[in-house]
Design a protein around this motif. Sequence first.
Motif, mmCIF file in Angstrom:
data_model
loop_
_atom_site.group_PDB
_atom_site.id
_atom_site.type_symbol
_atom_site.label_atom_id
_atom_site.label_comp_id
_atom_site.label_asym_id
_atom_site.label_seq_id
_atom_site.Cartn_x
_atom_site.Cartn_y
_atom_site.Cartn_z
ATOM 1 N N LEU A 52 0.605 -0.196 -6.609
ATOM 2 C CA LEU A 52 0.496 1.061 -7.358
ATOM 3 C C LEU A 52 1.605 1.233 -8.377
ATOM 4 O O LEU A 52 1.348 1.612 -9.511
ATOM 5 N N ARG A 78 5.350 0.366 -4.378
ATOM 6 C CA ARG A 78 4.430 1.263 -3.684
ATOM 7 C C ARG A 78 3.053 0.606 -3.731
ATOM 8 O O ARG A 78 2.574 0.202 -4.784
ATOM 9 N N GLU A 105 -1.082 0.619 -1.912
ATOM 10 C CA GLU A 105 -2.110 1.276 -1.111
ATOM 11 C C GLU A 105 -2.721 0.218 -0.199
ATOM 12 O O GLU A 105 -3.246 -0.790 -0.664
ATOM 13 N N VAL A 156 -0.491 4.664 2.062
ATOM 14 C CA VAL A 156 0.299 4.266 0.910
ATOM 15 C C VAL A 156 1.706 4.032 1.430
ATOM 16 O O VAL A 156 2.277 4.902 2.091
#
Length: 182
Positions: free
Chosen positions: A137, A145, A147, A154
Motif C-alpha cells: 500500500l 504498509r 494489505e 493491514v
Amino acid sequence: LCPGTVVRQDRSLLVSPPTVRLVRGDAGSEMDSSNLPPSPTTSSSINTSTGQSESPIKMRKLQPMDIKTLEGETVAVMQEGTPGQFYCQISSVSSRMVRKEMEKLLAEVTYEAIFHPTPGLGVLVRWEGKWSRATVLEDLRSSWRCELVDLGQVVDVPVLDMTRLPASLMDIPAMSVCCHLV
C-alpha cells in the motif's frame, strides 16, 4: 455491506442478498459491486524451476474476491476492523479447501529479496511466522504498509519480511474483501 437480511450465527453472518460498498483508504472514494476498479498489479516474470517471480518487468493483477458471488453466502466478519470498515471472508467448504491448498503452496515458498517494492505490487509477507499474500500500500520509510488480501488485515512489515509472489498463487482470488456499513 448493506444486506437485505442479516442473521448472526456466532462470529458469522448469513447475508442475503447483499449490496456491498468498498472504500479505499480515503473517505471520498466509495464504490459498489457494479463499479469495482481493477485490482493492484503484481509481477509475472516466472522462473520455471522455482515458480517464483524473477523481476517486475511485466505486471499482472492479483484477482480480487468476486463480491457479486456473495449473494446468499455465509461470511465471517474478521476480528480486525471497526463498524465503519471491516473485512469479510466466505465461510464455505469450497473456500476452506482453497485456503488449505494455498497454505500448502505457501509452505513451499523460498525467500527471494525484493529491493524496490512499489505500491500496488502483489507480494508475500511474513506475518506471525507464516507467508501471506499481500498488496503493498505505501512506503513508511522503515517498513511497508501492506494489505493481507486473504486475512483481512493491514499491517506494517520490513522489506526483509517480503518476497516475490509465486505464479502458483497469482490466479487465486483474494480470500477477504474490505466492507463498510452504509
